[in-house]
Design a protein around this motif. Sequence first.
Motif, PDB file in Angstrom:
ATOM      1  N   THR A  71      47.473  25.581  40.104  1.00 37.47           N
ATOM      2  CA  THR A  71      48.692  25.634  40.307  1.00 37.47           C
ATOM      3  C   THR A  71      48.641  26.348  41.841  1.00 37.47           C
ATOM      4  OG1 THR A  71      49.191  27.909  39.559  1.00 37.47           O
ATOM      5  CG2 THR A  71      49.702  25.709  37.862  1.00 37.47           C
ATOM      6  N   PRO A  72      49.654  26.320  42.804  1.00 35.98           N
ATOM      7  CA  PRO A  72      49.690  26.859  44.010  1.00 35.98           C
ATOM      8  C   PRO A  72      49.447  28.381  43.841  1.00 35.98           C
ATOM      9  CG  PRO A  72      51.521  25.165  43.809  1.00 35.98           C
ATOM     10  CD  PRO A  72      50.938  25.321  42.380  1.00 35.98           C
ATOM     11  N   GLU A  73      50.412  29.058  42.992  1.00 28.24           N
ATOM     12  CA  GLU A  73      50.278  30.353  42.678  1.00 28.24           C
ATOM     13  C   GLU A  73      48.942  30.812  42.045  1.00 28.24           C
ATOM     14  OE1 GLU A  73      52.811  34.152  40.743  1.00 28.24           O
ATOM     15  OE2 GLU A  73      53.453  32.073  40.208  1.00 28.24           O
ATOM     16  N   GLY A  74      48.588  30.076  41.260  1.00 25.15           N
ATOM     17  CA  GLY A  74      47.274  30.295  40.505  1.00 25.15           C
ATOM     18  C   GLY A  74      46.208  30.416  41.554  1.00 25.15           C
ATOM     19  N   LEU A  75      46.070  29.410  42.262  1.00 18.27           N
ATOM     20  CA  LEU A  75      45.069  29.268  43.423  1.00 18.27           C
ATOM     21  C   LEU A  75      45.045  30.367  44.327  1.00 18.27           C
ATOM     22  CD1 LEU A  75      42.607  28.019  44.702  1.00 18.27           C
ATOM     23  CD2 LEU A  75      44.570  26.399  46.012  1.00 18.27           C
ATOM     24  N   GLU A  76      46.261  30.548  44.735  1.00 17.45           N
ATOM     25  CA  GLU A  76      46.464  31.763  45.913  1.00 17.45           C
ATOM     26  C   GLU A  76      45.715  33.325  45.047  1.00 17.45           C
ATOM     27  OE1 GLU A  76      49.813  34.381  47.871  1.00 17.45           O
ATOM     28  OE2 GLU A  76      50.527  32.693  46.976  1.00 17.45           O
ATOM     29  N   GLN A  77      46.054  33.447  43.874  1.00 17.01           N
ATOM     30  CA  GLN A  77      45.648  34.703  43.156  1.00 17.01           C
ATOM     31  C   GLN A  77      44.323  34.724  42.590  1.00 17.01           C
ATOM     32  OE1 GLN A  77      48.602  35.139  40.271  1.00 17.01           O
ATOM     33  NE2 GLN A  77      50.059  35.768  41.603  1.00 17.01           N
ATOM     34  N   ALA A  78      43.640  33.373  42.588  1.00 19.07           N
ATOM     35  CA  ALA A  78      42.409  33.423  42.060  1.00 19.07           C
ATOM     36  C   ALA A  78      41.133  33.972  42.789  1.00 19.07           C
ATOM     37  CB  ALA A  78      41.869  31.875  42.062  1.00 19.07           C
ATOM     38  N   THR A  79      40.199  34.480  42.128  1.00 18.95           N
ATOM     39  CA  THR A  79      38.991  35.408  42.948  1.00 18.95           C
ATOM     40  C   THR A  79      38.123  34.144  43.507  1.00 18.95           C
ATOM     41  OG1 THR A  79      39.270  36.878  41.201  1.00 18.95           O
ATOM     42  CG2 THR A  79      37.460  37.119  42.480  1.00 18.95           C
ATOM     43  N   ARG A  80      37.523  34.613  44.633  1.00 20.25           N
ATOM     44  CA  ARG A  80      36.359  33.615  45.027  1.00 20.25           C
ATOM     45  C   ARG A  80      35.098  33.750  44.224  1.00 20.25           C
ATOM     46  NH1 ARG A  80      35.245  35.045  51.606  1.00 20.25           N
ATOM     47  NH2 ARG A  80      37.210  34.762  52.219  1.00 20.25           N
ATOM     48  N   LEU A  81      34.889  32.411  43.800  1.00 23.76           N
ATOM     49  CA  LEU A  81      33.652  32.149  42.823  1.00 23.76           C
ATOM     50  C   LEU A  81      32.468  33.069  43.000  1.00 23.76           C
ATOM     51  CD1 LEU A  81      32.697  30.688  40.516  1.00 23.76           C
ATOM     52  CD2 LEU A  81      31.667  29.194  41.911  1.00 23.76           C
ATOM     53  N   PRO A  82      31.917  33.383  44.325  1.00 24.75           N
ATOM     54  CA  PRO A  82      30.851  34.491  44.425  1.00 24.75           C
ATOM     55  C   PRO A  82      31.241  35.835  43.790  1.00 24.75           C
ATOM     56  CG  PRO A  82      31.025  33.066  46.422  1.00 24.75           C
ATOM     57  CD  PRO A  82      32.136  32.838  45.520  1.00 24.75           C
ATOM     58  N   VAL A  83      32.420  36.117  44.073  1.00 27.25           N
ATOM     59  CA  VAL A  83      33.060  37.644  43.604  1.00 27.25           C
ATOM     60  C   VAL A  83      33.058  37.685  42.310  1.00 27.25           C
ATOM     61  CG1 VAL A  83      34.764  39.343  43.929  1.00 27.25           C
ATOM     62  CG2 VAL A  83      33.864  37.976  46.105  1.00 27.25           C
ATOM     63  N   ALA A  84      33.681  36.359  41.539  1.00 28.24           N
ATOM     64  CA  ALA A  84      33.708  36.622  40.008  1.00 28.24           C
ATOM     65  C   ALA A  84      32.466  36.410  39.327  1.00 28.24           C
ATOM     66  CB  ALA A  84      34.765  35.353  39.900  1.00 28.24           C
ATOM     67  N   THR A  85      31.582  35.515  39.983  1.00 28.23           N
ATOM     68  CA  THR A  85      30.172  35.573  39.507  1.00 28.23           C
ATOM     69  C   THR A  85      29.648  36.632  39.274  1.00 28.23           C
ATOM     70  OG1 THR A  85      29.949  33.235  40.416  1.00 28.23           O
ATOM     71  CG2 THR A  85      28.198  34.337  39.682  1.00 28.23           C
ATOM     72  N   HIS A  86      29.511  37.622  40.286  1.00 25.41           N
ATOM     73  CA  HIS A  86      29.051  38.849  40.481  1.00 25.41           C
ATOM     74  C   HIS A  86      29.695  39.629  39.410  1.00 25.41           C
ATOM     75  CE1 HIS A  86      28.235  43.214  41.198  1.00 25.41           C
ATOM     76  NE2 HIS A  86      29.313  43.353  41.545  1.00 25.41           N
ATOM     77  N   ILE A 105      44.997  30.571  35.962  1.00 25.33           N
ATOM     78  CA  ILE A 105      44.592  29.460  35.722  1.00 25.33           C
ATOM     79  C   ILE A 105      43.013  29.239  35.334  1.00 25.33           C
ATOM     80  CG2 ILE A 105      46.127  28.464  37.762  1.00 25.33           C
ATOM     81  CD1 ILE A 105      43.417  28.839  39.623  1.00 25.33           C
ATOM     82  N   GLY A 106      42.244  30.487  34.984  1.00 22.82           N
ATOM     83  CA  GLY A 106      41.298  30.332  34.413  1.00 22.82           C
ATOM     84  C   GLY A 106      40.151  30.720  35.266  1.00 22.82           C
ATOM     85  N   GLY A 107      40.244  31.202  36.433  1.00 25.89           N
ATOM     86  CA  GLY A 107      39.130  31.150  37.380  1.00 25.89           C
ATOM     87  C   GLY A 107      38.195  32.115  36.975  1.00 25.89           C
ATOM     88  N   ASP A 108      38.741  33.485  36.691  1.00 29.51           N
ATOM     89  CA  ASP A 108      37.816  34.278  36.153  1.00 29.51           C
ATOM     90  C   ASP A 108      36.943  34.119  34.838  1.00 29.51           C
ATOM     91  OD1 ASP A 108      38.028  36.274  38.409  1.00 29.51           O
ATOM     92  OD2 ASP A 108      39.808  36.726  37.533  1.00 29.51           O
ATOM     93  N   LEU A 109      37.920  33.293  33.946  1.00 32.24           N
ATOM     94  CA  LEU A 109      37.448  33.059  32.907  1.00 32.24           C
ATOM     95  C   LEU A 109      36.180  31.985  32.757  1.00 32.24           C
ATOM     96  CD1 LEU A 109      38.166  33.679  29.870  1.00 32.24           C
ATOM     97  CD2 LEU A 109      39.468  31.719  29.527  1.00 32.24           C
ATOM     98  N   VAL A 110      36.336  31.096  33.836  1.00 28.04           N
ATOM     99  CA  VAL A 110      35.285  30.066  34.020  1.00 28.04           C
ATOM    100  C   VAL A 110      34.031  30.876  34.610  1.00 28.04           C
ATOM    101  CG1 VAL A 110      34.287  28.522  35.905  1.00 28.04           C
ATOM    102  CG2 VAL A 110      36.864  28.226  34.717  1.00 28.04           C
TER     103      VAL A 110
END
Length: 384
Positions: A71-86, A105-110
């Motif tokens: 979603t537009p808002e969810g993407l804006e708030q999502a963490t960059r994958l390298p940061v979330a992976t760490h 939208i589940g970015g961190d959960l992923v």
Amino acid sequence: MDLEAFRWLLTDEGQRLLVAAAEAGDDPLAAQGALRRTAGAEHVAAAVTQVQLRRRAAPKFGDLAERMYFTPEGLEQATRLPVATHRAARAHAAGSTLIDLGCGIGGDLVAFARAGLTCAGVDLDPVRVEVTRANLQALGLGGAVTVADATAVDTTPFDLAYADPARRSARGRSFDVDEWTPPWSFVQDLLARDSCVKLAPGIPHQLVPEGVEAEWVSDHREVKEAVLWSGRLATTRRRATVIGDGGLATLTDEDDPGAGTGPVGRFLYEPDGAVIRAGLVTAVADGVEGHLLDEHIAYVASDGAFRTPFARGYRVLEQVPFREKPLKAALRERRIGRLTIKKRGVSVVPDDLRRRLSLRGDEESTLVLTRVAGKGTALLVEPV
């Protein structure tokens, strides 16, 4: 985003429309016009929007973006994958199950699921829950997601709890912790157990509870977040973690013996923003065998040339006049026509100053404006 329209995108017919939307070009209006011959306006708009969001998500999620939903808002708030992976790797080292309290939208959960954690997520918004569920399925990851109030969830069955409070009120972005959702009182209660809480990098040090570790994380020199680690996950008081092309490096208050102040040296070091936020500039000074130029300013001087992931290094070429009129004359004498201006501890607007300097010439340089022992100082430097 309409819930039913999103659910339709997950059907076979919706997936075919998504493929067609991706192949229809970069112009969303032209794409919608072409696709309206094969599907209804609502479904076409949902598909084209999703394709546009996936393209915007690529810098954050890399190759995963083309399979994910946003979603537009969810993407804006999502963490960059390298940061979330760490963050997920740290969590996985301390437990095997995790609950995400406000999964968006589940970015961190992923990231947690990819690290090997058994995960569950809750969110108040049915659309965000549906998007998270779709993302887990699209990436072949396990995890349960449901609509629920994070403040009412029993977290005791899980090894770890994670939260990323929404820092917006009806007036926009809020720095008042009591206006966050969930509020700061909930975060404090959560930090009484083994947990991880993502916050904005500007969190004041005095707000961090006793016994909780605060970690500031930057990705390619952009400070992205502060994370509070509690219980078994807390291993120090303050930490700076920097992520770059060379991998990941971390610095803690245990690496910080302190450092004094001194004069300009042969080299100048500009600490990473995460280091500055964590209050570990003197640790960088110790690492490059240097000292601060001023006890209140985050510049480090040294006579040694060092490579460090925690700071950008410059060779000091010469000191030039700090006052504007003689500085202008000095730059003209050196035929400097292109100038990068860096400043700390002085009231200067670089773009305004550059315009007033009326630069002329074929040479390029970097000007550092700062204070040394309380006195305004101007240095011409070059990156090393």
